[in-house]
Design a protein around this motif. Structure first.
Motif, mmCIF file in Angstrom:
data_model
loop_
_atom_site.group_PDB
_atom_site.id
_atom_site.type_symbol
_atom_site.label_atom_id
_atom_site.label_comp_id
_atom_site.label_asym_id
_atom_site.label_seq_id
_atom_site.Cartn_x
_atom_site.Cartn_y
_atom_site.Cartn_z
ATOM 1 N N ASN A 157 30.371 44.138 55.639
ATOM 2 C CA ASN A 157 31.161 44.942 55.515
ATOM 3 C C ASN A 157 32.488 44.786 54.311
ATOM 4 O O ASN A 157 33.090 44.247 54.912
ATOM 5 C CB ASN A 157 31.179 46.376 55.825
ATOM 6 C CG ASN A 157 32.237 46.157 56.931
ATOM 7 O OD1 ASN A 157 33.747 46.829 56.383
ATOM 8 N ND2 ASN A 157 31.765 45.869 58.478
ATOM 9 N N GLY A 158 32.376 45.220 53.492
ATOM 10 C CA GLY A 158 33.509 45.376 52.805
ATOM 11 C C GLY A 158 33.717 45.894 50.896
ATOM 12 O O GLY A 158 32.800 47.183 51.121
ATOM 13 N N ALA A 159 34.110 46.060 50.045
ATOM 14 C CA ALA A 159 34.469 46.208 49.224
ATOM 15 C C ALA A 159 35.055 45.338 48.053
ATOM 16 O O ALA A 159 35.911 44.596 48.488
ATOM 17 C CB ALA A 159 35.308 47.751 48.985
ATOM 18 N N ILE A 160 35.266 45.438 46.776
ATOM 19 C CA ILE A 160 35.512 44.648 46.146
ATOM 20 C C ILE A 160 35.687 45.622 44.229
ATOM 21 O O ILE A 160 34.742 46.262 44.284
ATOM 22 C CB ILE A 160 34.389 43.671 45.375
ATOM 23 C CG1 ILE A 160 35.374 42.231 44.736
ATOM 24 C CG2 ILE A 160 33.465 44.575 44.834
ATOM 25 C CD1 ILE A 160 34.670 40.967 44.207
ATOM 26 N N GLY B 131 42.353 42.267 36.796
ATOM 27 C CA GLY B 131 42.897 41.781 38.133
ATOM 28 C C GLY B 131 41.830 42.182 38.772
ATOM 29 O O GLY B 131 40.573 42.681 38.584
ATOM 30 N N ILE B 132 41.063 41.482 40.290
ATOM 31 C CA ILE B 132 40.221 41.502 40.732
ATOM 32 C C ILE B 132 41.332 41.509 42.185
ATOM 33 O O ILE B 132 41.668 40.602 42.825
ATOM 34 C CB ILE B 132 39.179 40.281 40.962
ATOM 35 C CG1 ILE B 132 37.902 40.373 41.879
ATOM 36 C CG2 ILE B 132 39.504 39.157 40.758
ATOM 37 C CD1 ILE B 132 36.901 40.109 41.281
ATOM 38 N N SER B 133 40.197 41.828 42.742
ATOM 39 C CA SER B 133 40.270 42.225 44.626
ATOM 40 C C SER B 133 39.522 42.682 45.315
ATOM 41 O O SER B 133 38.565 43.133 44.870
ATOM 42 C CB SER B 133 41.579 43.173 44.810
ATOM 43 O OG SER B 133 41.511 44.455 44.487
ATOM 44 N N GLY B 134 39.243 42.464 47.057
ATOM 45 C CA GLY B 134 38.321 42.560 47.801
ATOM 46 C C GLY B 134 38.431 43.015 48.998
ATOM 47 O O GLY B 134 39.683 41.924 49.270
ATOM 48 N N ASN B 135 37.919 43.695 50.092
ATOM 49 C CA ASN B 135 37.920 43.224 51.644
ATOM 50 C C ASN B 135 36.867 43.188 51.951
ATOM 51 O O ASN B 135 35.941 43.318 51.323
ATOM 52 C CB ASN B 135 39.066 44.557 51.970
ATOM 53 C CG ASN B 135 38.181 45.742 52.392
ATOM 54 O OD1 ASN B 135 37.359 45.655 52.593
ATOM 55 N ND2 ASN B 135 39.047 46.518 51.023
ATOM 56 N N ILE B 136 36.595 42.437 52.973
ATOM 57 C CA ILE B 136 35.551 41.827 53.431
ATOM 58 C C ILE B 136 35.898 41.446 55.020
ATOM 59 O O ILE B 136 36.784 40.989 55.563
ATOM 60 C CB ILE B 136 35.053 40.996 52.759
ATOM 61 C CG1 ILE B 136 33.668 40.597 53.514
ATOM 62 C CG2 ILE B 136 35.849 39.346 53.212
ATOM 63 C CD1 ILE B 136 32.628 39.429 52.489
ATOM 64 N N ASN B 137 35.018 41.837 55.930
ATOM 65 C CA ASN B 137 34.946 42.519 57.304
ATOM 66 C C ASN B 137 33.431 41.922 57.580
ATOM 67 O O ASN B 137 31.841 42.702 57.171
ATOM 68 C CB ASN B 137 35.464 43.411 58.635
ATOM 69 C CG ASN B 137 35.383 42.871 59.349
ATOM 70 O OD1 ASN B 137 36.544 43.193 59.598
ATOM 71 N ND2 ASN B 137 34.359 43.713 59.853
ATOM 72 N N TYR B 138 33.738 40.899 58.621
ATOM 73 C CA TYR B 138 32.477 41.059 59.804
ATOM 74 C C TYR B 138 32.362 40.464 60.678
ATOM 75 O O TYR B 138 33.209 39.843 61.410
ATOM 76 C CB TYR B 138 31.775 39.219 59.179
ATOM 77 C CG TYR B 138 30.394 38.684 59.741
ATOM 78 C CD1 TYR B 138 29.123 38.992 59.524
ATOM 79 C CD2 TYR B 138 30.519 37.783 60.695
ATOM 80 C CE1 TYR B 138 28.004 38.904 60.192
ATOM 81 C CE2 TYR B 138 28.913 37.193 60.483
ATOM 82 C CZ TYR B 138 28.052 38.107 60.659
ATOM 83 O OH TYR B 138 26.939 37.309 61.717
ATOM 84 N N ARG B 139 31.361 41.407 61.557
ATOM 85 C CA ARG B 139 31.836 40.761 63.057
ATOM 86 C C ARG B 139 30.760 40.846 63.501
ATOM 87 O O ARG B 139 29.820 41.649 63.378
ATOM 88 C CB ARG B 139 32.264 42.622 63.333
ATOM 89 C CG ARG B 139 31.725 43.450 65.120
ATOM 90 C CD ARG B 139 33.008 42.650 65.778
ATOM 91 N NE ARG B 139 32.607 42.952 66.908
ATOM 92 C CZ ARG B 139 33.730 43.984 67.716
ATOM 93 N NH1 ARG B 139 34.187 44.860 66.988
ATOM 94 N NH2 ARG B 139 33.523 43.966 69.174
#
Length: 846
Positions: free
Chosen positions: A257-260, A271-279
């Protein structure tokens, strides 16, 4: 230190390699048409399938989680989430499980002791809406919420439109009690001595220059901001105003899951930014990355009158235009390994690289005693390159599944470099070559142990070591012909600064009955500072040890109404620049010089807080008092030096040729500014915040802060007593227009302020934003205008016995920004850490 880094990197790589296998050594991931599935064992697998729908409507629920808990192994063995049709199909090792089916805002369904020995379809599960939980989720999705702790306020950053596509500075400027001035300096309740932490620690994401760094970190990377005005003994005693702890986003949901977010605007920015998480299973991989490019035009105007005794005054006018370009990338990558239910290991690496340019044109008009004006044009192109690398290791051990009974250990190593260089051109000729190179190494070691005592008691003790080495090399060279440069021995210098702080603390908290809570603590900090001025050969050491008691009390009148009382002692240590005796130049006629004998400032602060929830209206406020000794005051004084723009030279009044030079050229006095320990300061004030939400379409938040500052002290026969009554107010209003378009307006006003040598006028600014959710609420499109009326400017006067000046400064002009955010496997920010939000339990938390 250079020998440590390879070892740290090897340990990090080893952890990553461990993260590629499960305790049993088998392949951890199985792919099929389900979103994400784990399978940690090599024993026989069976396929478990089924579907999940909403009970009232029969609509399939996508992203609902299915978890298989083994009581034998005392852990979740595997799990998955439903697809777009609400179906799931998960391979599971044969065995007996407690199966849980969950979806945010719906009541959990559990099947206990289910024996699985062959493929099985569990059928359809109809989940029922949890009305109370749903209401909380909607509130979090729409606006920033606040949680109250015994020693802090926690602002969960919600759908705040005025910071979309913005920076961390924009977020902080929207938090009650916090303000950010036109130069980006952060203050808390009017006091600029604020300690800024990232995830509870000093961070490489802030680096050597926290002001610039906060302007480059993307706003979307923040999960919450903790405002700590009465810090407990667990926290560093540094920062007389208190602590701002910025918590970055990190999810612990199973799967990916995440967002950009992408954004662009005018003046030119992108600008470009994102957070991503993999569990997956026992491992959680997370990353937050951002890149931004911003052009930041600004301007300033200063007019100075110099008094010449019985002779007529002379005047100097400086009109500056700034064209700045800010480019930077920052990333934070890490992995959490849940070794078992009570022990976890986290490794992370932070990298930040910013490449900045600043072109300043300064039009200087000198008017002599006869009214003759001479104009000089100075062009100062500056290049700046900042790099930071930080490695962190965290160990977290809990006992008996109780998160309040735990031992944590943290190690952090950080190395930073900052390189600035500029060639100053005056009237078409290169006249100055200025460079500053800073290199910093920081090590942090911390361990904390928490032991519950009885039903509500808690005992805590810990150690924290901060070890900082800073090497500053400042060089200035002058040229008469634009070709040959000669190094200035009067200005160029190399400073080595070491600061080591060892701290031990202990605290105890308890709750008496149902109403009264307390948290008592004591912290000891031993500081050793070494000042090695290589150029002059000066070498000084400073050692001091202080005790810092803390008291936090709370009384809950009802479930919705409570009082808090806090006391804490804090310290403000001088930074390296404050104690460097060599002057640095902001212009040929303005110098900054530190004092190696500067002592730390100690403050004692008292705070009384109040909270009351009256249905749709929430009121919170506080009154506070702070007494500080040996405070840092920055004073401006005349020197015996004078500068000629015609010759680009500085001459001292005691020079044998001074009278001849003064007769042939227009000389401008050189002034110097620097810190001194100026006796005492008493600061007291109050703040109040109103939050009103009459319905789901409209909410408003208002914050008002009034404070009085009284400074007393004398320096070199001059009295610097000053009283300053100032205030600031902030109003945020949000309304949902037809078509589900959100409209938000923010008004901010900072009242006038005054010191012994200056007066500043009030500052008013307005921000406006609109937002629309698209793609089934997975995406959001936002437009915002910062400083709508272009009024965010500092206007003030300075006065000394030898000169008076008036000036205007605007860091950045009105700006426009458009941003688009897309979330995958996230539902409009529904997830939340620790399952909390809007909670006002006055529990213990360091």
């Amino acid at each position: 230190m250079n020998k440590i880094l390879p070892t740290l990197i090897l340990s990090f790589v080893a952890s990553l390699l461990l993260a590629q296998q499960t305790p049993g050594g088998s392949t951890p991931i199985v792919q099929n048409n389900t979103k994400e599935i784990t399978s940690p064992n090599l024993q026989k697998e069976v396929i478990v399938s089924g579907s999940i729908i909403e009970k009232d409507t029969g609509v399939p629920l996508e992203y609902a989680t299915v978890a298989f808990f083994s009581q034998l192994e005392n852990r979740i063995v595997t799990g998955g989430i439903s697809d777009v049709d609400g179906n799931f199909r998960i391979p599971v090792p044969a065995g007996v499980y407690d199966i849980s089916i969950e979806f945010i805002s719906f009541k959990k369904v559990t099947i206990s002791n289910k024996k699985l020995i062959q493929d099985e379809n569990l059928g359809s599960f109809a989940l029922e809406i949890d009305a109370e939980s749903l209401d909380e989720v909607e509130i979090i999705a729409e606006r920033t919420t606040v949680e109250f702790r015994l020693d802090k306020k926690i602002y969960n950053i919600g759908k705040d439109l005025t910071v979309r596509g913005g920076t961390v500075s924009d977020v902080l400027d929207n938090v009650p009690s916090v303000s950010v001035d036109v130069e980006g300096n952060v203050s808390l309740r009017g006091n600029d001595d604020v300690r800024i932490l990232i995830n509870g620690k000093p961070s490489g994401l802030v680096g050597l220059n926290s002001t610039d760094a906060l302007r480059q970190l993307p706003a979307e990377s923040i999960e919450r901001v903790e405002v700590i005005t009465s810090p407990s003994a667990r926290y560093d005693a540094e920062g007389t105003a208190g602590i701002l702890n910025i918590i970055l986003r990190r999810s612990k949901l199973q799967g990916l899951n995440g967002a950009i977010t992408v954004n662009g605007g005018y003046p030119t920015s992108a600008g470009i930014s994102g957070n991503i998480n993999y569990r997956t299973g026992d491992f959680n991989f997370f990353n937050t990355t951002g890149y931004n490019y911003r052009e930041v035009p600004g301007n300033s105007f200063t007019e100075t009158e110099f008094f010449n005794g019985d002779d007529p005054s002379t005047f100097l006018t400086e009109d500056r235009e700034f064209d700045r370009i800010r480019k930077g990338i920052n990333t934070n990558f890490g992995v959490e390994w849940y070794v078992n239910d009570t022990f976890s290991i986290t490794n992370s690496i932070v990298y930040r690289n910013s490449d900045n340019e600043s072109n300043t044109i300064n039009l200087i008009d000198e008017t002599d005693a006869f009214g003759t004006t001479t104009r000089t044009t100075r062009f100062d192109p500056e290049l700046e390159d900042d790099k930071t690398i930080q490695y962190s290791l965290n160990l977290d051990k809990q006992w008996n599944g109780n998160s309040d009974h735990r031992l944590t250990f943290e190690f952090q190593y950080e190395t930073s470099e900052e390189d600035e260089r500029s060639f100053v051109n005056q009237d078409g000729t290169d006249v100055e070559d200025v460079s500053t190179v800073e290199a910093q190494d920081r090590v942090l070691i911390q361990t904390d142990f928490v032991q519950p005592l009885g039903e509500n008691g808690q005992f805590e003790l810990g150690y924290r070591g901060n070890f900082n080495k800073l090497d500053t090399d400042y060089n200035v060279a002058f040229s008469d012909d634009g070709i040959n440069f000669e190094l200035s021995s009067a200005l160029s210098n190399n400073l080595l600064y070491d600061e080591n702080v060892n701290a031990f603390y202990s605290q105890f908290g308890n709750k008496l009955g149902e109403k009264f809570s307390y948290l008592l603590g004591l912290r000891m900090e031993s500081t050793r500072i070494t000042i090695n001025q290589i150029t002059s050969g000066n070498f000084e050491k400073k050692n001091y040890t202080q005790l810092f008691p803390t008291v936090n009390l709370a009384y809950e009148i009802t479930e919705d109404e409570s009082f808090t009382i806090g006391y804490n002692r804090r310290i403000r240590r001088p930074r390296s620049r404050f104690i460097n005796p060599f002057p640095s130049r902001s212009s040929p006629t303005s110098l900054f010089q530190g004092d190696p004998d500067l002592d730390p400032s100690i403050s004692d602060a008292f705070d009384i807080g109040y909270l009351n929830r009256l249905g749709k209206l929430t009121i919170s406020g506080s009154v506070y008092f702070q007494h500080a000794t040996d405070i840092f005051s920055f004073i401006t004084r005349a020197t015996d030096d004078f500068y000629s723009f015609e010759t680009n030279e500085t001459v001292n009044i005691n020079d044998p040729d001074f009278d001849e030079i003064n007769a042939n050229y227009d000389l401008v006095p050189v002034v110097i500014r620097g810190p001194i320990n100026l006796a005492t300061n008493d600061r007291y004030g109050g703040e109040i915040t109103f939050t009103y939400r009459p319905n789901r379409k409209f909410n408003v938040n208002a914050n008002f802060n009034l404070f009085q500052s009284i400074t007393k002290g004398d320096y070199q026969g001059q009295n610097f007593d000053a009283e300053n009554l100032s205030w600031f107010a902030r109003l945020n209003a949000k309304y949902t227009l037809p078509g589900a378009i959100d409209w938000q307006t923010r008004l901010f006003y900072r009242g006038p302020s005054e010191t012994a040598q200056s007066k500043n006028k009030g500052i008013f600014s307005t921000d406006l934003a609109f937002s629309k959710d698209v793609f089934n609420e997975n995406g959001s499109l936002a437009f915002r205008v910062s400083d709508l009326f272009n009024t965010r400017k500092r206007v003030g006067d300075s006065f000394t016995p030898t000169f008076n000046s008036t000036g205007t400064f605007q860091w950045r002009q009105r700006s426009y920004n458009v941003s688009f955010t897309y979330r995958f496997n996230q539902k409009k920010k529904r997830e939340r850490s620790n399952g909390q939000g809007g909670d006002d339990d006055l529990e213990f938390e360091g």
